[in-house]
Scaffold this motif. Structure first.
Motif, PDB file in Angstrom:
ATOM      1  N   GLU A 110       0.848  -1.190   0.000  1.00  0.00           N
ATOM      2  CA  GLU A 110       0.000   0.000   0.000  1.00  0.00           C
ATOM      3  C   GLU A 110       0.883   1.238   0.000  1.00  0.00           C
ATOM      4  N   ASP A 111       0.253   2.394  -0.324  1.00  0.00           N
ATOM      5  CA  ASP A 111       0.973   3.662  -0.332  1.00  0.00           C
ATOM      6  C   ASP A 111       1.475   4.020   1.057  1.00  0.00           C
ATOM      7  N   MET A 150       2.344   2.883  -4.312  1.00  0.00           N
ATOM      8  CA  MET A 150       2.253   1.475  -4.656  1.00  0.00           C
ATOM      9  C   MET A 150       1.307   1.322  -5.849  1.00  0.00           C
ATOM     10  N   PRO A 151       1.769   0.803  -6.978  1.00  0.00           N
ATOM     11  CA  PRO A 151       0.882   0.676  -8.141  1.00  0.00           C
ATOM     12  C   PRO A 151      -0.270  -0.278  -7.878  1.00  0.00           C
ATOM     13  N   THR A 152      -1.405   0.012  -8.504  1.00  0.00           N
ATOM     14  CA  THR A 152      -2.574  -0.865  -8.402  1.00  0.00           C
ATOM     15  C   THR A 152      -2.637  -1.863  -9.548  1.00  0.00           C
ATOM     16  N   GLU A 153      -1.762  -1.677 -10.528  1.00  0.00           N
ATOM     17  CA  GLU A 153      -1.614  -2.623 -11.630  1.00  0.00           C
ATOM     18  C   GLU A 153      -0.126  -2.923 -11.795  1.00  0.00           C
ATOM     19  N   LEU A 154       0.205  -4.174 -12.054  1.00  0.00           N
ATOM     20  CA  LEU A 154       1.598  -4.581 -12.173  1.00  0.00           C
ATOM     21  C   LEU A 154       1.838  -5.259 -13.514  1.00  0.00           C
ATOM     22  N   SER A 155       2.947  -4.908 -14.129  1.00  0.00           N
ATOM     23  CA  SER A 155       3.343  -5.565 -15.370  1.00  0.00           C
ATOM     24  C   SER A 155       4.056  -6.876 -15.038  1.00  0.00           C
ATOM     25  N   ARG A 156       4.186  -7.728 -16.033  1.00  0.00           N
ATOM     26  CA  ARG A 156       4.926  -8.971 -15.831  1.00  0.00           C
ATOM     27  C   ARG A 156       6.380  -8.681 -15.449  1.00  0.00           C
ATOM     28  N   TRP A 207      -6.016  -4.022  -2.849  1.00  0.00           N
ATOM     29  CA  TRP A 207      -5.296  -2.867  -3.371  1.00  0.00           C
ATOM     30  C   TRP A 207      -5.296  -2.842  -4.900  1.00  0.00           C
ATOM     31  N   PHE A 208      -5.282  -4.006  -5.501  1.00  0.00           N
ATOM     32  CA  PHE A 208      -5.120  -4.098  -6.941  1.00  0.00           C
ATOM     33  C   PHE A 208      -6.459  -3.973  -7.673  1.00  0.00           C
ATOM     34  N   LYS A 209      -6.399  -3.357  -8.854  1.00  0.00           N
ATOM     35  CA  LYS A 209      -7.611  -3.237  -9.665  1.00  0.00           C
ATOM     36  C   LYS A 209      -8.121  -4.600 -10.090  1.00  0.00           C
ATOM     37  N   ASP A 210      -7.209  -5.512 -10.381  1.00  0.00           N
ATOM     38  CA  ASP A 210      -7.579  -6.869 -10.779  1.00  0.00           C
ATOM     39  C   ASP A 210      -6.692  -7.834  -9.996  1.00  0.00           C
ATOM     40  N   ASP A 220     -13.308  -9.149   2.347  1.00  0.00           N
ATOM     41  CA  ASP A 220     -12.088  -9.826   1.899  1.00  0.00           C
ATOM     42  C   ASP A 220     -12.298 -11.320   1.649  1.00  0.00           C
ATOM     43  N   ALA A 221     -13.397 -11.873   2.130  1.00  0.00           N
ATOM     44  CA  ALA A 221     -13.660 -13.297   1.885  1.00  0.00           C
ATOM     45  C   ALA A 221     -13.729 -13.599   0.396  1.00  0.00           C
ATOM     46  N   GLU A 222     -14.113 -12.622  -0.421  1.00  0.00           N
ATOM     47  CA  GLU A 222     -14.243 -12.846  -1.860  1.00  0.00           C
ATOM     48  C   GLU A 222     -12.904 -13.193  -2.513  1.00  0.00           C
ATOM     49  N   TYR A 223     -11.790 -12.819  -1.870  1.00  0.00           N
ATOM     50  CA  TYR A 223     -10.478 -13.100  -2.448  1.00  0.00           C
ATOM     51  C   TYR A 223      -9.981 -14.513  -2.144  1.00  0.00           C
ATOM     52  N   SER A 224     -10.680 -15.222  -1.271  1.00  0.00           N
ATOM     53  CA  SER A 224     -10.144 -16.491  -0.782  1.00  0.00           C
ATOM     54  C   SER A 224     -10.041 -17.553  -1.876  1.00  0.00           C
ATOM     55  N   LYS A 225     -10.832 -17.438  -2.927  1.00  0.00           N
ATOM     56  CA  LYS A 225     -10.737 -18.406  -4.030  1.00  0.00           C
ATOM     57  C   LYS A 225      -9.437 -18.261  -4.811  1.00  0.00           C
ATOM     58  N   LEU A 226      -8.777 -17.104  -4.678  1.00  0.00           N
ATOM     59  CA  LEU A 226      -7.557 -16.832  -5.437  1.00  0.00           C
ATOM     60  C   LEU A 226      -6.295 -17.286  -4.712  1.00  0.00           C
TER      61      LEU A 226
END
Length: 377
Positions: A111-112, A128-134, A169-172, A202-208
């Motif tokens: 985070e920022d 802190m960027p919200t999108e990251l390149s490879r 934090w991330f857009k995707d 935050d429970a929605e992220y648990s599948k990832l």
């Protein structure tokens, strides 16, 4: 079950803090000021204010924790576009061994940085960027690889642990997590990636992710008042993502100031009631990956937030034991994931089990005492 504590590596000088706060600034300045002006019930390490740019001071922290019986640290890790920050402990770990049997893993604090927590200045100090390149992910993975290949780095089923502090934090988030998995695999690492859950959304992220830590007492705070309104918080979170970053910081800070009293104080009995509640248990059951707790030994962020502080009382030995036993006895929590306590040395948040000049080592002993096998009564 292994017992770890979160380790706060802030206690050394870096350029970004010199420019923002004045030459030589560390979090000790906040703790010292709170103590000097009697703004809270005093806290400070029994060994004195240490400097984590010094090899001997880092070694002493590791040896003290290991000698007490702690199994390891979850170390906050700071990584931005221009590389690591507050990384003196990481440089140490690249060069020197940890005490025998003492392990660690990284918690990426993604985070920022701003000054909002002290003087209401929401200018971004480190972005802190919200999108990251490879390429950005590959650079980060290359930095992490030597640590993860160390014998001292914590593994889950032979997979190095890596925790993302803020999946929101991330857009995707799915794309970012997949990029990390691909880059870890490309370098020959099979990594177990976890996250911190700090509110019910935050429970929605648990599948990832491969595992989840329930971050206390932040989750407790987010179960209070309007913060527990899932619909309202969801709208607010989406709104922040649509705003320019500094505008979002400004809005977040002013809403926080408006929505709370001069200070918020909770007894540890309040926390225990929540910790054992059906509502919290229902939330745990909604998570789709293995779960572990982060326990708390109290909280008081007066050094950072001054009159706007939030406090959870320091637990008695009986209260700490009750929390610990409940956590260890609940089969919803994975025995394979180390238990965490928040924190070893987060002194500026009044959350430290490291031996204290005023409280002694009672909190550390409470955490490391053996627990009963049938505590759910």
């Amino acid at each position: 079950m292994k017992r770890y504590a979160i380790f706060f590596p802030q206690f050394h000088q870096v350029k970004v803090n010199d420019l923002a706060w004045g030459h030589g600034f560390t979090d000790w300045a906040l703790v010292a000021a709170a103590n000097a002006f009697n703004n809270w019930i005093r806290r400070a390490p029994a060994c004195g204010f240490y400097d984590l740019s010094k090899v001997d001071d880092i070694r002493d922290r590791l040896e003290t924790a290991a000698a007490a019986g702690l199994d390891g640290f979850g170390i906050y890790h700071y990584r931005f576009d221009d590389g690591p920050e507050l990384d003196a402990v990481e440089r140490y770990l690249r060069q020197f061994p940890t005490p025998a049997g003492f392990n660690y893993f990284f918690i990426w604090a993604n985070e920022d940085w701003s000054k909002r927590w002290v003087d209401n200045d929401t200018k971004i100090l480190k972005s802190m960027p919200t999108e990251l390149s490879r390429e950005q992910v590959a650079d980060h993975v290359a930095y992490l690889k030597p640590f993860m290949e160390s014998e001292a780095y914590t593994k889950l089923a032979n997979k190095p642990m890596f925790v993302i502090y803020r999946p929101d934090w991330f857009k995707d988030t799915a794309t970012v997590v997949n990029l990390y998995r691909q880059e870890f695999e490309r370098t020959g690492l099979n990594v177990s990636i976890g996250f911190f859950a700090k509110n019910t959304l935050d429970a929605e992220y648990s599948k990832l992710f491969d595992f989840c830590y329930i971050f206390e007492p932040r989750m407790f705070f987010n179960f209070q008042g309007l913060r527990k309104n899932v619909t309202l918080i969801g709208i607010y979170s989406r709104l922040l993502k649509l705003m320019p970053r500094e505008r979002g910081e400004w809005l977040s800070e002013h809403i926080n100031r408006f929505s709370r009293k001069r200070s918020n104080k909770f007894s540890f009995a309040d926390f225990l009631s929540y910790f054992k509640s059906n509502e919290r248990q229902q939330f745990i059951r909604s998570i789709d990956c293995p779960v572990q707790n982060i326990l708390t030994a109290g909280w008081n962020n007066t050094p950072r937030y001054r009159q706007y502080f939030t406090q959870v009382d320091v637990p008695s030995a009986e209260q700490f034991s009750s929390m610990l036993n409940w956590s260890l006895g609940d089969r919803q929590y994975s025995e394979d994931i180390p238990l965490l306590c928040n924190a070893w040395n987060e002194w500026s948040e009044g959350a430290a089990i490291e031996p204290c000049a005023y409280l002694g080592d009672v909190l550390l002993k409470n955490y490391l005492e053996s627990a009963e096998e049938n505590p759910l009564v």
